[in-house]
Design a protein around this motif. Structure first.
Motif, short mmCIF file in Angstrom:
data_model
loop_
_atom_site.label_atom_id
_atom_site.label_comp_id
_atom_site.label_asym_id
_atom_site.label_seq_id
_atom_site.Cartn_x
_atom_site.Cartn_y
_atom_site.Cartn_z
N ALA A 1 0.84 -1.21 0.00
CA ALA A 1 0.00 0.00 0.00
C ALA A 1 0.87 1.25 0.00
O ALA A 1 0.56 2.23 -0.69
CB ALA A 1 -0.92 0.00 1.21
N PHE A 2 1.96 1.22 0.76
CA PHE A 2 2.86 2.37 0.79
C PHE A 2 3.47 2.58 -0.60
O PHE A 2 3.48 3.69 -1.12
CB PHE A 2 3.97 2.15 1.82
CG PHE A 2 5.05 3.19 1.75
CD1 PHE A 2 4.90 4.40 2.40
CD2 PHE A 2 6.21 2.97 1.02
CE1 PHE A 2 5.89 5.37 2.34
CE2 PHE A 2 7.20 3.94 0.94
CZ PHE A 2 7.04 5.13 1.60
N TRP A 3 3.99 1.51 -1.20
CA TRP A 3 4.68 1.63 -2.48
C TRP A 3 3.73 1.97 -3.61
O TRP A 3 4.13 2.60 -4.60
CB TRP A 3 5.46 0.35 -2.77
CG TRP A 3 6.58 0.19 -1.80
CD1 TRP A 3 6.68 -0.74 -0.81
CD2 TRP A 3 7.75 1.00 -1.69
NE1 TRP A 3 7.84 -0.56 -0.10
CE2 TRP A 3 8.51 0.51 -0.61
CE3 TRP A 3 8.23 2.10 -2.38
CZ2 TRP A 3 9.72 1.08 -0.23
CZ3 TRP A 3 9.43 2.67 -2.00
CH2 TRP A 3 10.16 2.16 -0.93
N ALA A 4 2.45 1.63 -3.49
CA ALA A 4 1.47 1.98 -4.53
C ALA A 4 1.27 3.49 -4.58
O ALA A 4 1.00 4.04 -5.65
CB ALA A 4 0.15 1.27 -4.27
N LYS A 5 1.41 4.17 -3.43
CA LYS A 5 1.20 5.62 -3.37
C LYS A 5 2.50 6.41 -3.48
O LYS A 5 2.48 7.63 -3.59
CB LYS A 5 0.54 5.99 -2.04
CG LYS A 5 -0.83 5.42 -1.86
CD LYS A 5 -1.38 5.80 -0.49
CE LYS A 5 -2.67 5.08 -0.19
NZ LYS A 5 -3.12 5.36 1.17
N ALA A 6 3.65 5.72 -3.44
CA ALA A 6 4.95 6.41 -3.44
C ALA A 6 5.18 7.12 -4.77
O ALA A 6 4.82 6.62 -5.83
CB ALA A 6 6.06 5.40 -3.17
N GLU A 7 5.77 8.31 -4.69
CA GLU A 7 6.09 9.09 -5.88
C GLU A 7 7.57 9.40 -5.88
O GLU A 7 8.14 9.72 -4.84
CB GLU A 7 5.33 10.42 -5.88
CG GLU A 7 3.84 10.30 -6.02
CD GLU A 7 3.16 11.66 -6.02
OE1 GLU A 7 3.77 12.63 -6.53
OE2 GLU A 7 2.06 11.76 -5.48
#
Length: 92
Positions: free
Chosen positions: A38-44
């Protein structure tokens, strides 16, 4: 070289620190907490802002202070850190 610092150490000093047990090898360090998908899906990915080149004249005593503090190398980085801290402290 200051106690525990490896930034300005000679190879002989670093070897002595390792032999004395003052340096540790990070290969056996415990793995950190997983951030999860979930963190990496939102990471930019945001590249750092480019630095601006400026040229300024300094009073000799100001330059000498930072040059001596940094022992010759890194004095501009120290000046940058001081200016950044000042700007952060006075930013509204």
């Amino acid at each position: 070289m200051s106690e525990g610092s490896t930034k300005h150490g000679s190879l002989a000093q670093l070897r002595k620190m390792k032999d004395d047990g003052k340096l540790v090898d990070g290969r056996d360090a415990a793995a950190g907490e997983s951030l999860g998908p979930a963190f990496w899906a939102k990471a930019e990915l945001k590249p750092p802002a480019p630095k601006r080149s400026v040229h300024l004249k300094l009073d000799p005593e100001v330059f000498e202070f930072f040059y001596e503090q940094a022992q010759g190398k890194g004095h501009l980085t120290q000046m940058q850190a001081v200016l950044k801290a000042y700007a952060d402290a006075h930013r509204r």
